[in-house]
Design a protein around this motif. Structure first.
Motif, PDB file in Angstrom:
ATOM      1  N   UNK A 103       0.867  -1.177   0.000  1.00  0.00           N
ATOM      2  CA  UNK A 103       0.000   0.000   0.000  1.00  0.00           C
ATOM      3  C   UNK A 103       0.902   1.225   0.000  1.00  0.00           C
ATOM      4  N   UNK A 104       0.464   2.298  -0.639  1.00  0.00           N
ATOM      5  CA  UNK A 104       1.285   3.511  -0.698  1.00  0.00           C
ATOM      6  C   UNK A 104       0.496   4.737  -0.248  1.00  0.00           C
ATOM      7  N   UNK A 105       1.218   5.702   0.263  1.00  0.00           N
ATOM      8  CA  UNK A 105       0.712   7.032   0.562  1.00  0.00           C
ATOM      9  C   UNK A 105       1.634   8.023  -0.125  1.00  0.00           C
ATOM     10  N   UNK A 106       1.063   8.948  -0.870  1.00  0.00           N
ATOM     11  CA  UNK A 106       1.827  10.014  -1.511  1.00  0.00           C
ATOM     12  C   UNK A 106       1.372  11.313  -0.866  1.00  0.00           C
ATOM     13  N   UNK A 107       2.319  12.047  -0.253  1.00  0.00           N
ATOM     14  CA  UNK A 107       1.967  13.224   0.542  1.00  0.00           C
ATOM     15  C   UNK A 107       2.692  14.470   0.036  1.00  0.00           C
ATOM     16  N   UNK A 108       2.024  15.607   0.168  1.00  0.00           N
ATOM     17  CA  UNK A 108       2.662  16.901  -0.036  1.00  0.00           C
ATOM     18  C   UNK A 108       2.816  17.536   1.337  1.00  0.00           C
ATOM     19  N   UNK A 109       3.938  18.214   1.564  1.00  0.00           N
ATOM     20  CA  UNK A 109       4.254  18.775   2.873  1.00  0.00           C
ATOM     21  C   UNK A 109       4.602  20.250   2.764  1.00  0.00           C
ATOM     22  N   UNK A 110       4.282  20.993   3.807  1.00  0.00           N
ATOM     23  CA  UNK A 110       4.745  22.362   3.984  1.00  0.00           C
ATOM     24  C   UNK A 110       5.397  22.396   5.357  1.00  0.00           C
ATOM     25  N   UNK A 111       6.694  22.768   5.413  1.00  0.00           N
ATOM     26  CA  UNK A 111       7.501  22.653   6.631  1.00  0.00           C
ATOM     27  C   UNK A 111       8.142  23.997   6.950  1.00  0.00           C
ATOM     28  N   UNK A 112       8.188  24.365   8.254  1.00  0.00           N
ATOM     29  CA  UNK A 112       8.872  25.600   8.651  1.00  0.00           C
ATOM     30  C   UNK A 112      10.279  25.288   9.140  1.00  0.00           C
ATOM     31  N   UNK A 113      11.002  26.316   9.585  1.00  0.00           N
ATOM     32  CA  UNK A 113      12.392  26.153  10.034  1.00  0.00           C
ATOM     33  C   UNK A 113      12.523  25.224  11.235  1.00  0.00           C
ATOM     34  N   UNK A 114      11.494  25.162  12.077  1.00  0.00           N
ATOM     35  CA  UNK A 114      11.539  24.316  13.274  1.00  0.00           C
ATOM     36  C   UNK A 114      11.092  22.886  12.975  1.00  0.00           C
TER      37      UNK A 114
END
Length: 170
Positions: free
Chosen positions: A140-151
């Motif tokens: 099974x797969x999950x494809x994710x988009x992420x938004x990440x800050x400096x911390x």
């Protein structure tokens, strides 16, 4: 009355021991929620791996997702979101050249430089993705988009190979 030497020795010893204590070495934890059923799970990232860097897409996995009795593991890729610079992060350099000339007057040439710092409070966020899969068959797969800050905190959205959507917070 307390004697100053033993108190000073105790404070010094406490400071030395505190400096030896580990600093946040555990994984960056978060949660994942199935948008259809509301079922919650956990997501964890190896600390320090949610920063942009030249990387090997075949490096070891740095993310683990547990939801619905399944464990997914995968690797993130985070983009820097800004152009490469020779200056330290947050600094900008500009150069200007100007001149004037008129008949019967002296001409002038000017050269100027300016070094700027960022506005206070401007947060840098980066985008990236995560591709995770289960080890058991059928995969099974999950494809994710992420938004990440400096911390290394962020949000994201995932889609399973069955089309189910998930929301991430970490």
């Amino acid at each position: 009355m307390m004697k100053p030497i033993p108190v000073l020795l105790g404070v010094t010893l406490a400071g030395v021991l505190a400096s030896c204590a580990p600093t946040m070495t555990g994984p960056q934890m978060g949660r994942i929620v199935n948008s259809v059923t509301g079922q919650e799970g956990t997501v964890s990232f190896v600390r320090g791996t949610l920063q942009p860097r030249l990387g090997n897409p075949f490096a070891a996995d740095n993310a683990t997702i547990r939801i619905g009795g399944q464990t997914y593991s995968g690797r993130t890729a985070i983009l820097s979101g800004s152009a490469a610079s020779l200056l330290p992060a947050g600094l900008g350099l500009s150069l200007s050249v100007g001149g004037s000339a008129a008949i019967g007057e002296n001409g002038a040439v000017a050269l100027g430089t300016r070094l700027d710092t960022p506005r206070p409070g401007t947060a840098t966020v980066r985008s990236g993705n995560l591709i995770a899969r289960t080890a058991s068959a059928p995969t099974l797969t999950l494809t994710c988009t992420l938004t990440v800050d400096e911390a290394e905190h962020g949000i994201g959205e995932c889609t399973g190979n069955d089309g189910v959507k998930y929301a991430l917070q970490f």
